[in-house]
Design an enzyme around this catalytic site. Structure first.
Site, PDB file in Angstrom:
ATOM      1  N   CYS A 107      -4.555   9.322   2.465  1.00 61.75           N
ATOM      2  CA  CYS A 107      -5.695   8.769   1.723  1.00 61.75           C
ATOM      3  C   CYS A 107      -6.973   8.747   2.558  1.00 61.75           C
ATOM      4  O   CYS A 107      -7.920   8.030   2.236  1.00 61.75           O
ATOM      5  CB  CYS A 107      -5.401   7.354   1.235  1.00 61.75           C
ATOM      6  SG  CYS A 107      -3.852   7.201   0.364  1.00 61.75           S
ATOM      7  N   PHE A 245       9.669 -11.988   2.772  1.00 60.56           N
ATOM      8  CA  PHE A 245      10.145 -13.356   2.990  1.00 60.56           C
ATOM      9  C   PHE A 245      10.099 -14.199   1.720  1.00 60.56           C
ATOM     10  O   PHE A 245       9.659 -15.358   1.741  1.00 60.56           O
ATOM     11  CB  PHE A 245       9.346 -14.029   4.105  1.00 60.56           C
ATOM     12  CG  PHE A 245       9.689 -13.544   5.479  1.00 60.56           C
ATOM     13  CD1 PHE A 245      10.928 -13.805   6.042  1.00 60.56           C
ATOM     14  CD2 PHE A 245       8.769 -12.800   6.211  1.00 60.56           C
ATOM     15  CE1 PHE A 245      11.249 -13.351   7.317  1.00 60.56           C
ATOM     16  CE2 PHE A 245       9.083 -12.346   7.482  1.00 60.56           C
ATOM     17  CZ  PHE A 245      10.322 -12.617   8.035  1.00 60.56           C
ATOM     18  N   ILE A 246      10.558 -13.612   0.600  1.00 60.61           N
ATOM     19  CA  ILE A 246      10.648 -14.392  -0.636  1.00 60.61           C
ATOM     20  C   ILE A 246      11.881 -15.271  -0.528  1.00 60.61           C
ATOM     21  O   ILE A 246      13.018 -14.824  -0.744  1.00 60.61           O
ATOM     22  CB  ILE A 246      10.726 -13.489  -1.876  1.00 60.61           C
ATOM     23  CG1 ILE A 246       9.503 -12.571  -1.952  1.00 60.61           C
ATOM     24  CG2 ILE A 246      10.847 -14.324  -3.149  1.00 60.61           C
ATOM     25  CD1 ILE A 246       9.505 -11.635  -3.136  1.00 60.61           C
TER      26      ILE A 246
END
Length: 262
Positions: A107, A245-246
């Site tokens: 990109c 880190f849910i």
């Protein structure tokens, strides 16, 4: 299908100062060797389920195929652990080509290391999908709680393809890449549009996992675990929202936070 994923073993357990014989459930591990146009291409060590999805997803992620229609025939010999794939067109299956490192611009923002096929197949996301914070947590809990083999063995990774409201399909495997390949294969075989979808994932977000998500074409990756620094850089370059880190009622957003809303 669960019976193919695990077996029961008698083991010796040490608990509270004593040894005892107990029955434990152990996840199965199975080698599957893939031949493409009669050339040995790769051996995948996997959980022995959803072979067709995994092979299709793996070949698509490697840039060997783009559509299921690129495959002339597929024969999976489970008894011997072989998958034979014949393509409609000639393709390059040289292992050196698929493992050769390629330095390229992503990109126009930064220079990252890719495998050559990664530079050809990883997609910059244009997804407009958003998800609420509470729903991100709920999808993670739903995926983990519904994985019986994970509950019994603790020895597998889970991955799910979701929309912003619910789990569409989930897959389990001892290999985190395999679980993602199974999702990719499912979407190809069932012609499921993926640009507006979300991947929920139990494992670490490595650069390879992030690139798998980019090849599948999703814009959001939700993980129970941590990312690596290269994964974060790639996520920013490829316009993918990476969340890690849910756990409980919290999580961390590492890139493109605008897709996570209140």
């Amino acid at each position: 299908m669960l019976e193919n994923m695990s077996d029961k073993y008698t083991i010796t357990k040490y608990l509270n100062g004593q040894f005892q014989n107990v029955e434990d459930v152990i996840v199965n591990e199975f080698p599957l060797t893939i031949f493409v146009n009669d050339v040995e291409f790769a051996t995948m060590v996997c959980t022995p389920t959803h072979f067709e999805e995994m092979v299709v997803g793996f070949l698509a992620s490697e840039g060997v195929i783009r559509f299921y229609s690129d495959i002339h025939s597929m024969n999976i010999d489970e008894s011997r652990g072989y998958a034979y794939v014949m393509l409609k067109a000639e393709t390059t299956t040289n292992q050196q080509y698929y493992s050769k490192r390629f330095i390229g611009s992503c990109c126009g923002k930064s220079r990252q290391f890719y495998f050559h096929n990664d530079s050809r197949t990883a997609k910059t996301s244009t997804a407009k999908t958003t998800i609420t914070a509470s729903k991100a947590i709920a999808l993670m809990n739903e995926m983990q709680n519904n994985s019986q083999v994970f509950q019994e063995t603790g020895g597998v990774h889970n991955a799910a393809l979701c929309n912003s409201e619910e789990v569409i399909v989930s897959r389990t495997d001892i290999g985190r890449h395999n679980a993602l390949d199974k999702l990719f294969g499912y979407s190809i075989l069932n012609r499921v549009p993926v640009r507006d979808k979300i991947i929920v994932f139990s494992g670490r977000i490595s650069s390879e996992v992030l690139l798998k998500a980019a090849k599948i074409g999703v814009g959001i990756v939700l993980s129970k675990s941590a990312p690596t620094d290269l994964a974060i850089k790639l996520a920013k370059d490829l316009n993918i929202t990476a969340v890690g880190f849910i756990r409980g009622n919290s999580f961390n957003v590492y890139s493109c936070p605008e897709r996570i809303v209140e």
